[in-house]
Design a protein around this motif. Structure first.
Motif, short mmCIF file in Angstrom:
data_model
loop_
_atom_site.label_atom_id
_atom_site.label_comp_id
_atom_site.label_asym_id
_atom_site.label_seq_id
_atom_site.Cartn_x
_atom_site.Cartn_y
_atom_site.Cartn_z
N GLN A 103 -12.93 19.90 40.95
CA GLN A 103 -13.83 19.86 39.42
C GLN A 103 -13.00 20.76 38.41
O GLN A 103 -13.22 20.24 37.45
N ILE A 104 -12.46 21.76 38.73
CA ILE A 104 -11.44 22.50 37.82
C ILE A 104 -10.51 21.57 37.06
O ILE A 104 -10.44 21.60 35.90
N LYS A 105 -9.75 21.01 37.99
CA LYS A 105 -8.98 20.09 37.24
C LYS A 105 -9.31 18.96 36.38
O LYS A 105 -8.94 18.96 35.16
N ILE A 106 -10.66 18.46 36.76
CA ILE A 106 -11.46 17.53 35.74
C ILE A 106 -11.78 18.17 34.50
O ILE A 106 -11.67 17.86 33.38
N LEU A 107 -12.18 19.54 34.87
CA LEU A 107 -13.04 20.17 33.45
C LEU A 107 -11.89 20.67 32.63
O LEU A 107 -12.12 20.54 31.44
N ASP A 108 -10.70 21.26 33.14
CA ASP A 108 -9.59 21.53 32.38
C ASP A 108 -9.22 20.39 31.63
O ASP A 108 -8.67 20.61 30.45
N GLU A 109 -8.98 19.31 31.95
CA GLU A 109 -8.71 18.13 31.11
C GLU A 109 -9.59 17.54 30.13
O GLU A 109 -9.33 17.53 29.07
N PHE A 110 -10.90 17.84 30.51
CA PHE A 110 -11.91 17.43 29.61
C PHE A 110 -11.88 18.58 28.37
O PHE A 110 -12.34 18.32 27.24
N GLU A 111 -11.68 19.84 28.87
CA GLU A 111 -11.55 20.90 27.61
C GLU A 111 -10.68 20.58 26.66
O GLU A 111 -10.92 21.04 25.38
N LYS A 112 -9.65 20.03 26.97
CA LYS A 112 -8.58 19.62 26.06
C LYS A 112 -8.86 18.41 24.99
O LYS A 112 -8.67 18.39 23.81
N LYS A 113 -9.73 17.64 25.86
CA LYS A 113 -10.48 16.42 25.15
C LYS A 113 -11.72 16.80 24.05
O LYS A 113 -11.63 16.41 22.87
N PHE A 114 -12.31 17.61 24.32
CA PHE A 114 -13.59 17.94 23.87
C PHE A 114 -13.48 19.52 23.28
O PHE A 114 -14.03 20.35 23.93
N THR A 115 -12.70 19.59 22.11
CA THR A 115 -12.58 20.78 21.63
C THR A 115 -13.62 21.60 20.94
O THR A 115 -13.69 22.65 20.67
N ASP A 116 -14.73 20.84 20.52
CA ASP A 116 -15.90 21.25 19.96
C ASP A 116 -16.97 21.99 21.10
O ASP A 116 -17.89 22.40 20.71
N ILE A 117 -16.55 21.83 22.47
CA ILE A 117 -17.58 22.24 23.43
C ILE A 117 -16.56 23.40 23.82
O ILE A 117 -15.79 23.55 24.34
N LEU A 118 -17.64 24.57 24.44
CA LEU A 118 -17.25 25.75 25.11
C LEU A 118 -17.15 25.40 26.50
O LEU A 118 -18.41 25.20 27.03
N PHE A 119 -16.18 25.50 27.37
CA PHE A 119 -15.98 25.73 28.71
C PHE A 119 -15.81 26.99 29.13
O PHE A 119 -14.95 27.50 28.80
N LEU A 120 -16.80 27.22 30.06
CA LEU A 120 -16.72 28.80 30.76
C LEU A 120 -16.90 28.40 32.32
O LEU A 120 -17.57 27.59 32.64
N SER A 121 -16.45 29.35 32.99
CA SER A 121 -16.29 29.48 34.43
C SER A 121 -16.54 30.80 35.04
O SER A 121 -15.99 31.90 34.27
N TYR A 122 -16.77 30.89 36.32
CA TYR A 122 -16.91 31.99 36.77
C TYR A 122 -16.76 31.87 38.22
O TYR A 122 -17.11 30.85 38.90
N GLU A 123 -16.25 33.09 38.86
CA GLU A 123 -16.15 32.84 40.42
C GLU A 123 -17.35 33.44 41.04
O GLU A 123 -17.84 34.32 41.13
N GLN A 124 -18.15 32.57 41.89
CA GLN A 124 -19.22 32.61 42.45
C GLN A 124 -19.58 33.91 43.15
O GLN A 124 -20.56 34.76 43.19
N GLU A 125 -18.54 34.29 44.15
CA GLU A 125 -18.63 35.39 44.90
C GLU A 125 -18.29 36.76 44.45
O GLU A 125 -18.91 37.77 44.45
N GLU A 126 -17.59 36.50 43.20
CA GLU A 126 -17.20 37.86 42.53
C GLU A 126 -18.23 38.03 41.46
O GLU A 126 -18.27 39.56 41.13
N ASP A 127 -18.75 37.37 41.06
CA ASP A 127 -19.68 37.59 39.72
C ASP A 127 -21.24 37.24 39.98
O ASP A 127 -21.60 36.20 39.32
N LYS A 128 -21.52 37.85 41.06
CA LYS A 128 -23.01 37.48 41.36
C LYS A 128 -24.18 37.82 40.25
O LYS A 128 -25.00 37.07 40.33
#
Length: 113
Positions: free
Chosen positions: A45-70
């Motif tokens: 998923q990260i690989k796909i979303l990283d690619e889309f983040e470059k394509k859709f520059t008007d969209i904010l992509f955020l992520s977090y580590e599920q176990e660390e950021d409860k």
């Protein structure tokens, strides 16, 4: 034997409540994904979303580590790694768990921008 370390995700959390709220107040589309460093599906998923983040520059992509950021997971109501959630106009408009088909993720994002 297969080691889970070979699937380790090298990613840092980018989600903050300030970034999320600012983007929402500005009317931006926000794509959020939860991941875990030993999750193979997360890595895809990260690989796909990283690619889309470059394509859709008007969209904010955020992520977090599920176990660390409860606290983030609780705030967003996300219980599982591999969850992708899209917000628009302060509302959740899309949620998927475990989706790795590039075309489906692309469709969810591209239909909004």
């Amino acid at each position: 034997l297969l080691s889970f370390n070979c699937f380790a995700v090298e990613k840092s959390s980018t989600f903050t409540l300030e970034k999320f709220n600012k983007a929402q107040s500005e009317g931006k589309i926000v794509v959020i994904n939860s991941w875990n460093e030993t999750c193979y599906t997360c890595a895809k998923q990260i690989k796909i979303l990283d690619e889309f983040e470059k394509k859709f520059t008007d969209i904010l992509f955020l992520s977090y580590e599920q176990e660390e950021d409860k606290e983030i997971a609780k705030f967003l109501g996300i219980e599982y790694w591999t969850t992708i959630v899209i917000y628009k106009n302060n509302q959740e408009i899309y949620r998927s768990i475990g989706e790795t088909k590039k075309s489906k993720i692309y469709s969810a994002i591209s239909n909004l921008s």
